[in-house]
Scaffold this motif. Structure first.
Motif, PDB file in Angstrom:
ATOM      1  N   UNK B  18      37.159  24.850   9.659  1.00 47.57           N
ATOM      2  CA  UNK B  18      35.609  24.920   9.811  1.00 47.57           C
ATOM      3  C   UNK B  18      34.926  25.331   8.656  1.00 47.57           C
ATOM      4  N   UNK B  19      35.376  26.436   8.224  1.00 45.72           N
ATOM      5  CA  UNK B  19      34.804  26.946   7.011  1.00 45.72           C
ATOM      6  C   UNK B  19      34.932  26.520   5.741  1.00 45.72           C
ATOM      7  N   UNK B  24      36.268  22.102   0.206  1.00 46.25           N
ATOM      8  CA  UNK B  24      37.632  21.559  -0.436  1.00 46.25           C
ATOM      9  C   UNK B  24      38.092  20.321   0.890  1.00 46.25           C
ATOM     10  N   UNK B  25      37.551  19.136   0.672  1.00 47.22           N
ATOM     11  CA  UNK B  25      37.734  18.376   1.793  1.00 47.22           C
ATOM     12  C   UNK B  25      39.066  17.874   1.128  1.00 47.22           C
ATOM     13  N   UNK B  31      45.654  16.767   0.967  1.00 48.96           N
ATOM     14  CA  UNK B  31      47.115  17.708   0.818  1.00 48.96           C
ATOM     15  C   UNK B  31      47.758  18.067   2.066  1.00 48.96           C
ATOM     16  N   UNK B  32      46.907  18.804   2.896  1.00 42.65           N
ATOM     17  CA  UNK B  32      47.533  19.228   4.180  1.00 42.65           C
ATOM     18  C   UNK B  32      48.145  17.962   5.021  1.00 42.65           C
ATOM     19  N   UNK B  33      47.625  16.756   5.124  1.00 46.46           N
ATOM     20  CA  UNK B  33      48.139  15.806   5.749  1.00 46.46           C
ATOM     21  C   UNK B  33      49.569  15.347   5.180  1.00 46.46           C
ATOM     22  N   UNK B 244      38.329  10.493  -0.486  1.00 49.92           N
ATOM     23  CA  UNK B 244      37.651  11.145   0.910  1.00 49.92           C
ATOM     24  C   UNK B 244      36.334  10.461   1.070  1.00 49.92           C
ATOM     25  N   UNK B 245      36.006   9.696   2.018  1.00 48.51           N
ATOM     26  CA  UNK B 245      34.863   9.031   2.247  1.00 48.51           C
ATOM     27  C   UNK B 245      33.975   9.974   2.782  1.00 48.51           C
ATOM     28  N   UNK B 246      32.567   9.714   2.780  1.00 49.98           N
ATOM     29  CA  UNK B 246      31.608  10.307   3.310  1.00 49.98           C
ATOM     30  C   UNK B 246      31.507  10.289   4.523  1.00 49.98           C
TER      31      UNK B 246
END
Lengths: 537, 328
Positions: B18-19, B24-25, B31-33, B244-246
């Motif tokens: 959340x934070x 850092x999208x 990267x996490x996925x 990363x889309x909006x």
């Protein structure tokens, strides 16, 4: 020997665990709940590690130097040799389905007798030593290192599991606690922790051929004694042979059958049956034991003791082998023998010379269970049976763990019983067939110093017998296992009363109308036959 | 303690997503996925290979019914398989319908003592509800991973929302999985022996799944997430040109982050039972022990007591008792 504790003193527990976490509680080696250690000379004879004088109640177990290393190495070795073991260390989800399936848990309320926790005793060490999470997070993820207290806990609880496999029937992943316990005991044995009721029979068996250490001349005497008894009961002199080359069948029995009571009556049953059908068979004094106490502490020892069976079948040149009534013996014959000591080198295939039936399901091992053999005779109407001779008995049947859950032999003994007696009553369905409850004394725990645990572990079986005893007047508990026959009488006396124990072939021998026999006035136990009632069926 | 810690852990994970996801999208969306998928795939393959590297020395089938023996005795092939077909049948029932768990019973000790066994299907019901809801939800989600969307996925999607309650239509599995998870969790907390055996690793997956389902539900019904954007991101990840889309809010990133951690944990926790169940020797072997020889790859020679040694040791007694000897 009878247990002095009253029923309410034994049942002073709650099945709901509470209090401290299981890692913070340790077992108490109180009298009646453990077995004595392996006697030095037998440990030495079998060339097992660390022979010495010690007892479980001693503080100092005289462990060998660097025993931790031995255990962990042995652990690692077995993880690489048994997929079962490795998998069962990893995939348990602790759903709890197994928890109340164990007769020791039901009879003792000790949470570490829940199969899941019994396995966790080992899994905790596995996590600590073999998984990254366990190494880093330790207790948080159920990991703990091995130490002397843990080792003692292993000893206590791995010798409070009869390896009956009831829990594995209910486990969604088929996790088999017997497999875990067997390997646990193997590790314990590596540092010299074993029990005499297992080591001594194994040592005797290796040397003389059977658990009791009966030497060949006594073996012969005992069989002759049986022949005399049978003659006085039936008027017929049967003619069994020993070590005879060229017989068609090698007949292997648990050695208790030729000397213990009530086993001997089952032995009379075998002999009368084989005589009646004219089977060409022989005993072996060298392979005079089908039971295999190696199963209770080491896979290697299973193989060492079992080797005699095929060796003797080959030496005598028999066509096939028949095996008598015994539970763990049949786990070995069915699931281990051919893999360990096969392929069988016999002179033929398992084919009944009386009915012509080819026992295809035993075509590789060449070994047929006597209940399969006899139920085939019955199916082909080769036997004249008068079930009314068993009318004094109201019979129920205890499925012995191994024939039920390792062989899937459920119907054959029932066929023999139902043809041999008129009054047969099944126990409740949660307690028979694949769900059968252990006698509480299997896997080498049937010794007298362990009596309290045996009575606790046998409670579920006894309670089911009590149910049919109260409801149908059952007074005879039949079974097909030598350990059952040795230990169920004490269990019945303690929990039920008025119920005797017999083998299935004792019932058959009673009912068998032999050609040329005199009118029977007594059954195989020498008890007067009740006045026969005319059956109007 | 395991429960509290699990709650804290999952809460912390959600808070982190959340934070930080706003700033850092790329970390949370890309990267996490990627890292989680790699851990999951490589980890599970490694796990299975590792299990498979250990041989099955003995055929230790647990028989739960009459074996195939004499032709006129009715056998139960699904409980005591006699060949490949019946093993497949047994495994099918085990994996898809939890056959063994269905057998579950409950033992009670009453005064006397008297033992009473009751049917106990609750665990089976909860487990079935949970696993099937999870499967349907998983299949439903494949519509974010495929273009065109396969018929089966669309079907699962429309069947799951068939009651058309609310807008957007409520998924049946949303309700069922929450119910099942609650029951499984409550069971673990209130049944004394279960609480006694439960570890952090037993609570954590349940709590994580709660987090995952709740964040999913919030996204769908409350803070409306742009599903087109979500699909765009996932498709871009799949073709390895991540962008990363909006329009993806914090709820989406929380959901995605928890899913990633959950899958990354599969190989190193009990969640690996998903693959392990297929390998269990007591279930996946036919009870053909006496029909066909099973080979143990490490079957080593052992010291035996041969007939000749035995005869020598007891020769006097054997002779005295009139036995025929080999060495005469």
């Amino acid at each position: 020997m009878a247990l002095k504790l009253r029923h309410d003193e034994v049942m002073n527990f709650d099945l709901r665990p509470s209090g401290k976490g299981w890692m913070d509680t340790k077992p108490e080696f109180s009298k009646g709940t453990y077995c004595f250690s392996g006697v030095r000379k037998h440990v030495e004879y079998l060339e097992q590690p660390n022979p010495r004088e010690w007892q479980p109640y001693d503080d100092d177990w005289k462990l060998p130097e660097r025993w931790e290393e031995t255990i962990i190495k042995g652990f690692e070795d077995r993880l690489s040799r048994f997929r079962s073991f490795k998998l069962f260390m990893d995939i348990c989800v602790r759903c709890g389905a197994c928890s109340d399936k164990c007769h020791y848990f039901i009879g003792s309320g000790d949470p570490k007798n829940m199969p899941v926790l019994r396995a966790e005793l080992m899994r905790s060490v596995y996590r600590k030593r073999f998984t990254a999470a366990g190494k880093i997070l330790g207790r948080l993820v159920g990991a703990r290192d091995i130490d002397e207290a843990v080792l003692k806990e292993w000893f206590y609880y791995f010798y409070q599991c009869t390896e009956c496999r009831r829990c594995s029937v209910f486990c969604p992943y088929g996790i088999d606690t017997a497999e875990i316990t067997m390997i646990g005991r193997e590790l314990l044995n590596m540092v010299g922790l074993n029990i005499n009721w297992i080591i001594e029979p194994a040592s005797n068996c290796f040397r003389t051929g059977n658990h009791l250490g009966i030497q060949p001349h006594t073996f012969k005497d005992n069989i002759e004694f049986a022949v005399d008894e049978i003659e006085s009961i039936t008027g017929i002199r049967v003619n069994p042979t020993i070590n005879r080359r060229g017989a068609e069948v090698l007949f292997i029995i648990p050695s208790a059958d030729i000397f213990a009571d009530p086993h001997i009556f089952t032995f009379y049953g075998y002999l009368t049956l084989f005589h009646e059908i004219g089977l060409d068979y022989t005993f072996s004094a060298y392979a005079s034991e089908g039971g295999n106490f190696g199963l209770f502490f080491s896979h290697e020892m299973v193989k060492r003791l079992n080797a005699k069976i095929y060796a003797e079948a080959k030496r005598l040149g028999v066509k096939y082998i028949i095996g008598g009534e015994c539970g763990h013996m049949w786990r070995v014959m069915h699931q281990y023998m051919d893999t360990m000591n096969g392929p069988a080198e016999t002179k033929g295939d398992p084919v009944s010379s009386i009915t012509g039936t080819r026992f295809d399901h035993a075509r590789a091992t060449k070994m047929v269970h006597i209940c399969e053999f006899t139920s085939d005779l019955i199916h082909h109407k080769k036997l004249n049976l008068d079930p009314s001779r068993n009318d004094a008995y109201r019979v129920t049947f205890h499925d012995s763990c191994n024939p039920a859950r390792a062989m899937g032999m459920l119907e054959e003994p029932r066929i023999v019983i139902k043809s041999s007696c008129n009054n047969f009553f099944e126990m409740p369905e949660n307690t028979i067939r694949e769900q059968t409850f252990c006698c509480g004394s299997g896997s080498g725990l049937g010794t007298d110093e362990n009596l309290e645990m045996r009575m606790r572990g046998g409670l579920p079986r006894a309670n089911a017998v009590k149910h049919v005893h109260d409801r149908h007047g059952v007074n005879m508990l039949s079974c097909i296992c030598a350990i059952d026959k040795a230990t169920l009488p004490a269990l019945m006396d303690y929990w039920v009363g008025g119920v005797e124990v017999c083998g299935v072939h004792e019932l058959l021998g009673n009912a068998l109308m032999m050609k040329g026999e005199k009118e029977r006035t007594v059954n195989l136990r020498g008890e007067e036959l009740a006045a026969k009632e005319k059956s109007n069926a | 303690m395991g429960l509290t810690l699990s709650l804290l852990l999952v809460g912390a994970l959600a808070l982190v997503a959340y934070a930080l996801s706003g700033n850092m999208p790329a970390v949370f969306g890309i990267w996490v996925p990627y890292a989680a998928s790699t851990l999951f795939l490589v980890g599970m393959v490694y796990r299975v290979i590792d299990w498979a590297r250990s041989p099955v020395p003995f055929r230790i089938t647990t028989t739960c019914g009459q074996a195939k023996s004499l032709p006129w005795i009715r056998s139960e092939p699904l409980e005591s398989p006699s060949g490949l077909i019946s093993v497949l049948g047994r495994m099918f029932l085990e994996v898809l319908f939890f056959r063994s768990l269905f057998r579950n019973s409950k033992a009670d000790v009453h005064g006397g003592p008297k033992l009473v066994y009751g049917s106990s299907k609750w665990l089976w019901i909860f487990a079935m509800l949970f696993h099937w809801s999870f499967l349907v939800t998983f299949i439903r989600h494949l519509r974010f991973f495929t273009e065109p969307v396969p018929f089966l996925v669309t079907l699962a999607h429309s069947l799951d929302g068939i009651f058309e309650i609310g807008v957007p239509a409520l998924y049946i599995t949303n309700a069922l999985i929450l119910l099942a998870l609650s029951c499984l969790l409550v069971r673990r907390i209130i049944v004394p022996h279960l609480r006694y055996i439960s570890l952090l690793t037993d609570y954590l997956p349940l709590i994580m799944l709660f987090g995952i389902v709740l964040s999913g539900v919030i996204m769908r019904y409350f803070v409306k997430t742009d599903v087109v954007a979500a699909k765009k991101l996932i498709m871009s990840l799949l073709v390895f040109s991540p962008a990363i889309p909006d329009g993806l809010g914090a709820a989406f990133y929380i959901h995605l982050f928890l899913v990633c951690v959950f899958f990354a944990l599969f190989p190193v926790t009990k969640l690996s039972h998903m693959a392990g169940v297929f390998l269990s020797p007591t279930r996946n072997l036919a009870n053909t022990n006496r029909v066909k020889r099973h080979i143990n790859p490490w079957n080593a020679p052992v010291k035996v007591h041969t007939y000749e040694e035995w005869e020598d040791e007891f020769s006097d007694r054997l002779k005295a008792a009139g036995y025929q000897l080999e060495r005469d």
